[in-house]
Design a protein around this motif. Structure first.
Motif, PDB file in Angstrom:
ATOM      1  N   ARG A   6      33.512  98.360 -25.972  1.00  0.00           N
ATOM      2  CA  ARG A   6      32.925  97.481 -26.984  1.00  0.00           C
ATOM      3  C   ARG A   6      33.244  97.978 -28.379  1.00  0.00           C
ATOM      4  N   ALA A  27      32.697  85.219 -26.096  1.00  0.00           N
ATOM      5  CA  ALA A  27      31.761  85.974 -25.260  1.00  0.00           C
ATOM      6  C   ALA A  27      31.734  85.341 -23.888  1.00  0.00           C
ATOM      7  N   LYS A  31      26.271  87.536 -22.088  1.00  0.00           N
ATOM      8  CA  LYS A  31      25.227  88.246 -22.844  1.00  0.00           C
ATOM      9  C   LYS A  31      24.733  87.364 -23.978  1.00  0.00           C
ATOM     10  N   ARG A  33      24.054  86.246 -27.695  1.00  0.00           N
ATOM     11  CA  ARG A  33      24.907  86.502 -28.857  1.00  0.00           C
ATOM     12  C   ARG A  33      24.113  86.356 -30.142  1.00  0.00           C
ATOM     13  N   VAL A  35      24.744  86.422 -34.258  1.00  0.00           N
ATOM     14  CA  VAL A  35      25.689  86.474 -35.377  1.00  0.00           C
ATOM     15  C   VAL A  35      24.885  86.782 -36.640  1.00  0.00           C
ATOM     16  N   ILE A  58      23.019  92.929 -25.976  1.00  0.00           N
ATOM     17  CA  ILE A  58      23.235  91.783 -26.879  1.00  0.00           C
ATOM     18  C   ILE A  58      24.581  91.983 -27.571  1.00  0.00           C
ATOM     19  N   ASP A  59      25.380  90.924 -27.655  1.00  0.00           N
ATOM     20  CA  ASP A  59      26.617  90.975 -28.438  1.00  0.00           C
ATOM     21  C   ASP A  59      26.282  90.697 -29.898  1.00  0.00           C
ATOM     22  N   THR A  61      27.727  90.217 -33.752  1.00  0.00           N
ATOM     23  CA  THR A  61      28.872  90.021 -34.641  1.00  0.00           C
ATOM     24  C   THR A  61      28.374  89.981 -36.082  1.00  0.00           C
ATOM     25  N   ASN A 102      30.786  93.807 -33.623  1.00  0.00           N
ATOM     26  CA  ASN A 102      32.044  93.109 -33.861  1.00  0.00           C
ATOM     27  C   ASN A 102      32.074  92.715 -35.345  1.00  0.00           C
ATOM     28  N   LEU A 126      32.015  80.764 -34.466  1.00  0.00           N
ATOM     29  CA  LEU A 126      31.283  81.780 -33.711  1.00  0.00           C
ATOM     30  C   LEU A 126      30.037  81.156 -33.096  1.00  0.00           C
ATOM     31  N   TYR A 128      26.335  81.237 -31.345  1.00  0.00           N
ATOM     32  CA  TYR A 128      25.209  82.189 -31.382  1.00  0.00           C
ATOM     33  C   TYR A 128      24.021  81.668 -30.591  1.00  0.00           C
ATOM     34  N   ASP A 129      23.216  82.637 -30.115  1.00  0.00           N
ATOM     35  CA  ASP A 129      21.886  82.296 -29.607  1.00  0.00           C
ATOM     36  C   ASP A 129      20.869  82.445 -30.742  1.00  0.00           C
TER      37      ASP A 129
END
Ligand SMILES: Cc1cc2nc3c(=O)[nH]c(=O)nc-3n(C[C@H](O)[C@H](O)[C@H](O)COP(=O)(O)OP(=O)(O)OC[C@H]3O[C@@H](n4cnc5c(N)ncnc54)[C@H](O)[C@@H]3O)c2cc1C
Length: 422
Positions: A6, A27, A31, A33, A35, A58-59, A61, A102, A126, A128-129
């Motif tokens: 990662r 993604a 997972k 996300r 942002v 959690i990803d 960015t 990221n 991008l 996002y959640d």
């Protein structure tokens, strides 16, 4: 430093972005996300706390156009000659490499709230959640008649740190003997309430050494300002006769500037400036408006989670939000970011969430080793972020206490920037 897949991805994206339009990795692993738009005081802290706390669940960015963020905090000390510019610059390598964030160097230009995507100037989208917006401030168009950003070379604002701050310092240093430095101060609410007055102290400090007959005029649309008694006492003690503050009662809000002629009209009286610092009225960073999250100039939020009151999938931090009793400061943004990070981790991974608590202190340097501060703690109510209790330096304090206050601020700067950028 630990390197894993990662963190390699994060570093790779940051490096790729310096060469071409940013690359965005989809993604595909399911997972949640997050942002984060804006890698300043609020955004960097939030990204770091989410990534650190979620331990890969959690990803994250982070979208930030600049490769190096210069803090506005302590930028006045650079103007005064107390800091080097390099000492207030911070990069994103640690967030990418050690926290697996990221980092995408680009501008966010739009938010599709239904599709939950952020569009970037480079063309990427991008998903996002949860989205965090911490884009700082922009200036209200037409706030100071005669001034717009095309005039910011002649009359810098230096209210976003970096080249503007360097320019202002150079202009102060180039003033002729006995010349005039003129500041147009902003109306409330604005980023860093003591900021303009600390700046005047630092300009006075620089001029006292090399240009002691120079004058400083502040045209101010307000009848009073943060830590006013402390600043006025300090100006009298250190820079007697040098600084003339023209408040609202004396027409300080009735200002027009002519950047071509380098003149400022204050209540009809025209003054020629040798250096002129125009700090216009402020509003939330433009992306908040573009996302439809503002009411008036700012984005309303719930203090419990820093969620937008208009869209619960978006959290707005720092200067851009309507933050109740808290001042717009780096410390406030950092404190709000931790509340948002905890709420987001709770919502996306089920981790424990505690009641929101906030704190802030604003230090200001008046002269060498003469530091003062004002601060408070806050809690979230259903209406706003509400002040619990506060403190402020007193006039007449002894030199040892003032020096200790200054040294405390130096320690705070080191600690809080490590808390933001790792
Ligand atoms: C002269 C001065 C002195 C100050 N002194 C202090 C102090 O002593 N203590 C203190 O606590 N605070 C101080 N402050 C205030 C402090 O700098 C701000 O309150 C703080 O930086 C706000 O954090 P933020 O995250 O809201 O915005 P910022 O820190 O400004 O970060 C916003 C970031 O968002 C990025 N951005 C904007 N739009 C977009 C977009 N569309 N897409 C992607 N990225 C975007 C910007 O590039 C920027 O890096 C001072 C401010 C000034 C001007």
């Amino acid at each position: 430093m630990t390197l894993n897949r990662r963190s390699f991805i994060g570093t790779g994206v940051a490096a790729a972005a310096t060469l071409s339009a940013p690359m965005v990795l989809a993604a595909s692993h399911g997972k949640p996300r997050v942002v984060v738009v804006g890698g300043g005081a609020g955004g960097a802290t939030a990204a770091r706390y989410i990534a650190k706390g979620a331990k890969g669940a959690i990803d994250v960015t982070l979208v930030e156009p600049t490769r190096k963020y210069y803090t506005c905090f302590f930028s006045n000390l650079y103007i005064g000659g107390f800091r080097q510019l390099a000492s207030i610059g911070h990069t994103y390598g640690t967030l990418a490499a050690e926290y697996g964030i990221n980092v995408v160097h680009d501008w966010a230009i739009g938010v599709d709230r239904d599709a939950r995507t952020v569009s970037l100037a480079g063309g990427a989208k991008l998903p996002y959640d949860r989205l965090i917006l911490s884009p700082g401030i922009d200036f209200v168009d037409g706030a100071v008649p005669g001034w717009d950003v095309s005039a910011q070379n002649a009359m810098p604002h230096a209210y976003k740190a970096g080249s503007q701050t360097e320019l202002l310092k150079a202009q102060v240093n180039a003033m002729p003997q006995g010349g005039t430095f003129l500041m147009v101060a902003p109306p409330n609410p604005f980023r860093c309430p003591p900021g303009p007055y600390e700046r005047v102290s630092m300009v006075a400090h620089a001029l006292k050494a090399t240009n002691p007959t120079a004058k400083i005029i502040i045209a101010d649309p307000k009848p009073k300002f943060s830590k006013m008694a402390l600043f006025q006492e300090g100006w009298g003690r250190h820079y007697d006769g040098m600084i003339d503050w023209i408040g609202d009662d004396f027409g300080g809000g009735n200002v027009e500037v002519d950047p071509g002629a380098m003149t400022v009209s204050i209540d009809g009286e025209v003054t020629k400036a040798d250096a002129c610092n125009v700090i216009p009225a402020m509003k939330a960073g433009r992306i908040c408006e573009q996302a439809g999250l503002t009411e008036g100039n700012w984005a309303p939020v719930s203090g419990h989670t820093m969620q937008s009151r208009i869209d619960e999938n978006i959290h707005v931090l720092g200067d851009s939000c309507a933050q109740g009793d808290m001042p717009k400061s780096g410390f406030s943004a950092n404190s709000q970011a931790k509340v948002a990070a905890m709420a987001i981790r709770g919502a996306l991974t089920g981790s424990k969430v505690f009641p929101a608590k906030f704190s802030n202190t604003c230090w200001s340097l008046l002269e060498t080793n003469d530091g003062v501060k004002v601060g408070a703690t806050y809690e979230a109510t259903d209406e706003k972020i509400a002040k619990v209790d506060g403190f402020i330096s007193k006039t007449g304090e002894n030199a040892a206490l003032r020096q200790a206050t200054f040294e405390e601020s130096v320690g705070w700067y080191a600690g809080i920037t490590a808390d933001m950028f790792g």
